[in-house]
Design a protein around this motif. Structure first.
Motif, PDB file in Angstrom:
ATOM      1  N   PHE A 196       0.857  -1.181   0.000  1.00  0.00           N
ATOM      2  CA  PHE A 196       0.000   0.000   0.000  1.00  0.00           C
ATOM      3  C   PHE A 196       0.892   1.230   0.000  1.00  0.00           C
ATOM      4  O   PHE A 196       2.097   1.159   0.219  1.00  0.00           O
ATOM      5  CB  PHE A 196      -0.927   0.022   1.227  1.00  0.00           C
ATOM      6  CG  PHE A 196      -0.219   0.330   2.524  1.00  0.00           C
ATOM      7  CD1 PHE A 196      -0.284   1.601   3.083  1.00  0.00           C
ATOM      8  CD2 PHE A 196       0.517  -0.649   3.193  1.00  0.00           C
ATOM      9  CE1 PHE A 196       0.374   1.889   4.278  1.00  0.00           C
ATOM     10  CE2 PHE A 196       1.173  -0.375   4.384  1.00  0.00           C
ATOM     11  CZ  PHE A 196       1.104   0.899   4.923  1.00  0.00           C
ATOM     12  N   MET A 205      -4.803   6.940  -0.214  1.00  0.00           N
ATOM     13  CA  MET A 205      -4.212   5.607  -0.125  1.00  0.00           C
ATOM     14  C   MET A 205      -4.420   4.857  -1.435  1.00  0.00           C
ATOM     15  O   MET A 205      -5.427   5.050  -2.128  1.00  0.00           O
ATOM     16  CB  MET A 205      -4.827   4.809   1.035  1.00  0.00           C
ATOM     17  CG  MET A 205      -4.278   3.390   1.172  1.00  0.00           C
ATOM     18  SD  MET A 205      -5.043   2.427   2.524  1.00  0.00           S
ATOM     19  CE  MET A 205      -4.207   3.130   3.958  1.00  0.00           C
ATOM     20  N   TYR A 207      -3.721   0.655  -2.997  1.00  0.00           N
ATOM     21  CA  TYR A 207      -3.411  -0.733  -2.644  1.00  0.00           C
ATOM     22  C   TYR A 207      -3.024  -1.471  -3.917  1.00  0.00           C
ATOM     23  O   TYR A 207      -3.626  -1.257  -4.981  1.00  0.00           O
ATOM     24  CB  TYR A 207      -4.629  -1.386  -1.987  1.00  0.00           C
ATOM     25  CG  TYR A 207      -4.599  -2.893  -1.959  1.00  0.00           C
ATOM     26  CD1 TYR A 207      -3.748  -3.571  -1.086  1.00  0.00           C
ATOM     27  CD2 TYR A 207      -5.404  -3.641  -2.819  1.00  0.00           C
ATOM     28  CE1 TYR A 207      -3.721  -4.963  -1.060  1.00  0.00           C
ATOM     29  CE2 TYR A 207      -5.381  -5.033  -2.795  1.00  0.00           C
ATOM     30  CZ  TYR A 207      -4.536  -5.685  -1.926  1.00  0.00           C
ATOM     31  OH  TYR A 207      -4.497  -7.049  -1.909  1.00  0.00           O
ATOM     32  N   LEU A 233       0.239  -3.487   7.119  1.00  0.00           N
ATOM     33  CA  LEU A 233      -0.777  -4.098   6.263  1.00  0.00           C
ATOM     34  C   LEU A 233      -0.897  -5.558   6.647  1.00  0.00           C
ATOM     35  O   LEU A 233       0.113  -6.245   6.848  1.00  0.00           O
ATOM     36  CB  LEU A 233      -0.329  -3.983   4.791  1.00  0.00           C
ATOM     37  CG  LEU A 233      -1.020  -4.860   3.748  1.00  0.00           C
ATOM     38  CD1 LEU A 233      -2.351  -4.225   3.357  1.00  0.00           C
ATOM     39  CD2 LEU A 233      -0.138  -5.010   2.503  1.00  0.00           C
ATOM     40  N   LEU A 242      -6.473  -3.312   5.378  1.00  0.00           N
ATOM     41  CA  LEU A 242      -5.971  -1.942   5.325  1.00  0.00           C
ATOM     42  C   LEU A 242      -6.330  -1.212   6.608  1.00  0.00           C
ATOM     43  O   LEU A 242      -7.402  -1.429   7.191  1.00  0.00           O
ATOM     44  CB  LEU A 242      -6.567  -1.214   4.114  1.00  0.00           C
ATOM     45  CG  LEU A 242      -6.346  -1.906   2.761  1.00  0.00           C
ATOM     46  CD1 LEU A 242      -7.087  -1.172   1.653  1.00  0.00           C
ATOM     47  CD2 LEU A 242      -4.858  -2.009   2.440  1.00  0.00           C
TER      48      LEU A 242
END
Length: 495
Positions: A196, A205, A207, A233, A242
């Motif tokens: 992430f 954010m 991912y 994570l 998350l």
């Protein structure tokens, strides 16, 4: 053979008064290659120990520009390669673009995490102002090492044996300017790596998943309500977890260009469980007590639930970012004061059917840097190996604690007075018959002897003491994270 391959000139003043650049933080400039035939070995290196233990850490080269924080230091890898009862030690700086720029200038060009307003140039990190020092995390994936810093950085790849810098992955351009953050996780069964990043700008954010061929196969924005400052994570066989924690830059001050990290103890922590190749729309969010998490031990699935375990604090401390006062160093030391922060082993159980969260402590002793065997990442497991934190010395790992999470028992090993360790890792034997069938490896710095050593313990029974100790050619500074690279993974997970 003990050979000095290179020496980087340190420009830190000899009369430097910052305690975070002295004592067990003192930098080293020499890069060695040394074999166990030329090093003192106390005990015998096991012949069935095969692979590479590698530890990352911050090793500041130049006199700091502004108030120094340990997260600012240049990354240096220390690796011990084991094969046929012998060992080879190497240490090398991670030569990021920032490192090379400062090497050419002969001085610091970036101010660091505490005083980003002093910077006159762009950088990496969640604030996009830091030098990419790549000094926090290290892991093996797709036949290469990956070294990064906690605030997100470039995709720094290195050769796992020589520690030489390699060309960055092509997907480095895709994730720029946010980069990749510690702590990414590798599924050894599939060769996939989950990661992430985060930043101060929308969408706050991302991912992603990288395949065993080192190609980016999945990268999606994550819908968060605002700026966050996560650190770890979680991954299971089918999901990633998350973290949306209430420990963030004050949003009103941030709009004015000022940064103040605040813990909102009236705001629940949120954990988003996302399918491994899912999107923001697929996430199931769970609420929990307001907290902060540096490091998880492991996560796994059990029936209708996803279980996440690691070290938690309900009283987090973070650096005062911005203009620094006379108490700057004291404030930084409080960030690492285990007697205040009190990280302890904890379990979260997220029920995917009911949406309920169950929380419980697993221990009342202060520990951190929990690790599990690579073969059990994302799976149900039994043992977590944690570092015991000194309650009177900042960033001082005084011993090890092995948790048997099935039986609810533990073992401890103390390094001894004046000795501090690094994050350990588990090296399972080839054809191991149990989760702890192998060795526990770490690097020790002995401030009494002004030297360092590689410590090898039996992972089944820490109380037996060292199987072997390899005295290194120099004393190394306190470190951050480490990794174990099995001999059959040096060229890649699925080869």
């Amino acid at each position: 053979m003990i050979k000095v391959e290179n020496e980087v000139k340190l420009t830190i003043a000899e009369d430097e008064t910052n305690p975070l650049l002295q004592g067990h933080f003192t930098s080293v400039g020499k890069e060695y290659t040394a074999t166990s035939e030329s090093l003192q070995v106390i005990g015998e290196i096991p012949k069935d120990l095969k692979g590479i233990y590698v530890r990352n850490g911050h090793n500041q080269v130049h006199a700091p520009m502004g108030v120094y924080h340990p997260f600012d230091g240049d990354g240096m890898l220390h690796a011990v390669h084991f094969e046929d009862g012998k060992a080879t030690y190497r240490n090398r700086f991670v030569r990021t673009t920032g490192f090379l720029a400062e090497e050419a200038a002969g001085k610091s060009l970036w101010a660091g995490i505490l005083e980003p307003h002093l910077n006159t140039r762009q950088g990496w990190g969640s604030m996009r102002t830091m030098k990419d020092n790549a000094g926090t995390d290290v892991i093996a994936h797709a036949g290469k090492l990956l070294a990064t810093m906690s605030q997100c950085s470039e995709v720094n790849r290195l050769d796992p044996i020589t520690l030489e810098m390699l060309e960055p992955d092509a997907w480095n351009k895709t994730v720029a300017p946010n980069g990749i953050c510690s702590h990414y996780k590798v599924d050894n069964d599939t060769g996939e790596m989950m990661f992430f990043n985060f930043s101060e700008t929308y969408p706050y954010m991302h991912y992603g998943v990288v395949g065993p061929d080192s190609e980016l196969k999945h990268y999606v924005p994550i819908d968060l309500p605002g700026v966050r400052w996560p650190h770890d994570l979680g991954v299971t066989k089918n999901y990633s977890i998350l973290h949306d924690l209430p420990f963030i830059f004050d949003p009103e001050l941030l709009e004015k260009g000022e940064r103040k990290v605040t813990f909102y103890d009236d705001m629940p922590a949120r954990f988003g469980i996302i399918p491994r190749l899912g999107t923001s729309e697929d996430i199931k969010w769970f609420e929990a007590k307001p907290c902060f998490i540096y490091h998880l031990s492991n996560s796994y699935e059990s029936g209708d639930s996803v279980i996440m375990e690691g070290c938690v604090t309900f009283n987090p401390k973070k650096p005062v970012v911005g203009k620094q006062g006379e108490d700057a160093i004291a404030n930084v030391q409080k960030n690492f004061d285990a007697s205040i922060i009190k990280y302890k082993m904890y379990r979260w159980t997220f029920n995917l059917k009911t949406g309920q969260t169950k929380e419980e402590f697993l221990d009342d002793e202060v520990t951190e840097f929990p690790v599990v065997s690579n073969d059990y990442v994302g799976k149900e497991y039994r043992y977590s190996y944690n570092s015991v934190l000194s309650l009177d010395k900042p960033w001082w790992l005084s011993g090890l604690k092995k948790y048997d999470l099935k039986e609810g028992t533990s073992q401890t090993y103390d390094y001894g007075e004046g000795r501090l360790g690094s994050e350990p890792h588990i090296a399972r034997r080839e054809n191991a018959v149990g989760e702890d069938d192998g060795y526990l490896i770490t690097l020790i710095t002995d401030m009494n002897e002004d030297r360092s050593e590689c410590l090898i313990l039996d992972a089944k029974d820490l109380t037996m003491g060292p199987v072997a100790r390899i005295i290194l050619p120099h004393r190394i500074p306190a470190g951050a994270h480490a990794a174990w690279v099995e001999s059959d993974r040096i060229k890649g997970e699925l080869l």
